[in-house]
Design a protein around this motif. Sequence first.
Motif, PDB file in Angstrom:
ATOM      1  N   GLN A  74       0.848  -1.198   0.000  1.00  0.00           N
ATOM      2  CA  GLN A  74       0.000   0.000   0.000  1.00  0.00           C
ATOM      3  C   GLN A  74       0.886   1.252   0.000  1.00  0.00           C
ATOM      4  O   GLN A  74       0.553   2.245  -0.636  1.00  0.00           O
ATOM      5  N   CYS A  75       2.031   1.201   0.674  1.00  0.00           N
ATOM      6  CA  CYS A  75       2.929   2.362   0.717  1.00  0.00           C
ATOM      7  C   CYS A  75       3.466   2.702  -0.674  1.00  0.00           C
ATOM      8  O   CYS A  75       3.543   3.869  -1.053  1.00  0.00           O
ATOM      9  N   GLU A  76       3.829   1.656  -1.425  1.00  0.00           N
ATOM     10  CA  GLU A  76       4.372   1.895  -2.767  1.00  0.00           C
ATOM     11  C   GLU A  76       3.313   2.515  -3.670  1.00  0.00           C
ATOM     12  O   GLU A  76       3.594   3.414  -4.457  1.00  0.00           O
ATOM     13  N   MET A  77       2.082   1.998  -3.548  1.00  0.00           N
ATOM     14  CA  MET A  77       1.002   2.567  -4.373  1.00  0.00           C
ATOM     15  C   MET A  77       0.728   4.017  -3.992  1.00  0.00           C
ATOM     16  O   MET A  77       0.510   4.866  -4.845  1.00  0.00           O
ATOM     17  N   ALA A 134       1.135 -10.489   3.336  1.00  0.00           N
ATOM     18  CA  ALA A 134      -0.028 -10.025   2.585  1.00  0.00           C
ATOM     19  C   ALA A 134       0.153 -10.288   1.098  1.00  0.00           C
ATOM     20  O   ALA A 134       1.273 -10.404   0.612  1.00  0.00           O
ATOM     21  N   CYS A 135      -0.953 -10.366   0.397  1.00  0.00           N
ATOM     22  CA  CYS A 135      -0.933 -10.266  -1.059  1.00  0.00           C
ATOM     23  C   CYS A 135      -0.957  -8.776  -1.412  1.00  0.00           C
ATOM     24  O   CYS A 135      -1.089  -7.919  -0.541  1.00  0.00           O
ATOM     25  N   PHE A 136      -0.878  -8.493  -2.693  1.00  0.00           N
ATOM     26  CA  PHE A 136      -0.836  -7.108  -3.152  1.00  0.00           C
ATOM     27  C   PHE A 136      -2.046  -6.311  -2.638  1.00  0.00           C
ATOM     28  O   PHE A 136      -3.196  -6.706  -2.828  1.00  0.00           O
ATOM     29  N   GLY A 137      -1.752  -5.196  -1.985  1.00  0.00           N
ATOM     30  CA  GLY A 137      -2.806  -4.284  -1.563  1.00  0.00           C
ATOM     31  C   GLY A 137      -3.648  -4.751  -0.403  1.00  0.00           C
ATOM     32  O   GLY A 137      -4.625  -4.096  -0.057  1.00  0.00           O
TER      33      GLY A 137
END
Lengths: 158, 616
Positions: free
Chosen positions: A17-20, B295-298
């Motif tokens: 989430q940080c990278e996004m 975790a998986c992505f997001g």
Amino acid sequence: MQKSLHIDPNKCTACLQCEMACAWENHRSFTIAKSRIKVFTFHKEGRFVPYTCTQCDEAWCMTACPVDAIRLDPVTGAKIVLEPTCVGCKVCTIACPFGTINYVASTGKVQKCDLCDGEPACAKACPTGAITYVDADWTGLGKMRQWAGKTDTNPATV
Amino acid sequence: MAWTKNVLRVNLEAGTCTTEPLNMQWAQDYLGQRGLATKYLVSEIDPKVDPFSPKNKLIFVTGPLTGTMAATGGRYSVVTKGPLTGAIACSNSGGYFGAELKFAGWDMVIFEGAAPKPVYLLINDGKAELVDASHLWGKTVWETEETIKTQHQDPQIRVAAIGRAGENRVLYAAIVNDLHRAAGRSGVGAVMGSKNLKAVAVRGTRTDAYQMANPEAFFAATEAGKKVLAANGVTGQGLPTYGTQVLMNVINELGALPTRNHREVQFEGAHDISGEAMHEKRPTDGKANLVTNGACFGCTIACGRISRMDPGHFSIKDKPQYHGASGGVEYEAAWALGAANGVNDLEALTYANFLCNEDGFDPITFGATVGAAMELYEMGVLTEKETGLKMPFGSTEALVKLAEMTAKGEGFGKIMGLGSKRLCTKYGHPELSMTVKSQEFPAYDGRALQGMGLAYATNNRGACHLRGYMVSPEVLGIPVKMEPQATEGKPAMLKAFQDLTAVVDSAGICLFTTFAWGLSDIQPQIQAACEGDWSEERLLLVGERIWNMEREFNLAAGFTAKDDNLPPRLMKEPAKTGPQKGAVSKLDVMLPEYYQVRGWTKDGVPTAETRKRLGV
């Protein structure tokens, strides 16, 4: 009070989430290839480690820049790339011992963490508290507290 | 706008990669991911096609929320006609691969034909090419990923690959991405193997591939959604701490844990293989099996288990390649590799699970097939002479050996690779295969939980837990509590779950969000990401349309109402112990009502009116 990004890898789950959030903040896109913070997975150790610029006081990227395109933000302490001035020579990417300033081929400039003007998007997006934005003089506070909690204050009860 | 609007069509026979625009009418009718790819598949293949024929197609697909900051927005699916079942197959996976495909600018990749020799697809943003994979054939998933990254000098490539199981057409071979996330069920990996396609490797760096329709509303909706997940007991506490393994002791105490090929409904060794046990220090080396959650992505839940085995365990003592951490057992795998065959050795289960990831095969069907083989062995139908192994229930050694033999197709492993239906039929006892449409049950007993029994019987892809999770109402009380043995209202509840699940899958997010999220939490996220008007009513209609489309495909493939059934064991042999003691499935009561609720005839065929209403 100056603040600093504080990273606790033990809390990271590599959700990215940080990278996004970083890519969105700077490129209006979730494409993590453009992120200035990077989470590394050490698969065989089962460890996830977010890594980005720590804003060195004596910033070698800034010193090395031949056109003075990296400036200090006196409020946040961030070393900021002035895009219009940057000529994309990449000398800073060689000077930085940590690899946290990188060239962006699509813009022809370098990019690095600028602490989002004092509201880092990565810290805001982190769901586990692995990335926080805290008092720069007290990044060790959490760890001190943890060890303090283990201190035996009443030997008589043991 | 949350779609890239680009489809990559790969003709493996001709070796060509072509771009075509996404059918936006279909995107509006089927949303994305599971629904959208199924629409493409059913429009392009003959339902009666042999799954291994080059005429079958294989589609990798993302959803509109894949590759976004929506919590769990990283899912992709693989859709094809499945070789285990002969029905529609759609296997959903997490990890990072799906988002990368989207970042490269693709909603979907359609593979058609079969390559004359092994190849892998390399996607670098808009550039796609088929690359010779003869040096990768015979290699595991793990070796394949490492080799591709090294070869292209790019550690940031994401890889989805088959292992030897897929190459050898193990009927339940998986496609594994990011080393331990899998499009696991129904044998999608075997179809990939039949096409001589070893891997799909993607690097996506585009910033202009897709946009959110309304960014401000998107952040408001996704941030609200994340708060709901964090505050919920299951998604905020249970899953991060214990993973899906939070269920092992709960389901066992409820008397719904199928044990020893469903002969029993409670396992005396349940605690030994539970999420709690994964946290406990081993007496042998003083370390816990669980290293951390991942975790998986997001994903802000992070239910994934990262485990490290005891290096002194007999199965890996001389195999240092398994001494590091990797994907540990989730609940379904722990059940299938453990309770289903009576093995209570967590380390052995972890090893078998590592092998499933390493060589790409489904631990649920594999473990359940071991259970069926063990029952045949105890009956004297299968012998040591036949299998080369002593394999009574509870034999850790047999589990380990079979896991090592299956992907490679060695000896009896070749028969294990057919799944329990074909195994049991071969030895004259088809009734002992615990399957629906030839696919093995997961970890909930269909007698003990009546609604789950109905969910299995009516599942379009054969028995599985991911199409109508009646465990939610029957065990967890979500959204309302329903007694396990009750039948009233369950057909309607199941329909609602099935339709909602189709929406969740098609959006590109994870089903586990629905422990906390209702449609009212999900709808604003889809609405803000996608152009058009996406009301809750419309989304449920999309879900229902997808369900019926899958059903129609199966009917055209030759399935009938007779296939909506459960093995005789669940219909006739009462549960032996626990709170559900005496229970048998009341499928005969629920099924006619289910057909009615669905708007189907008594033969399970959508009526003309239903077809018209849904536009299928």
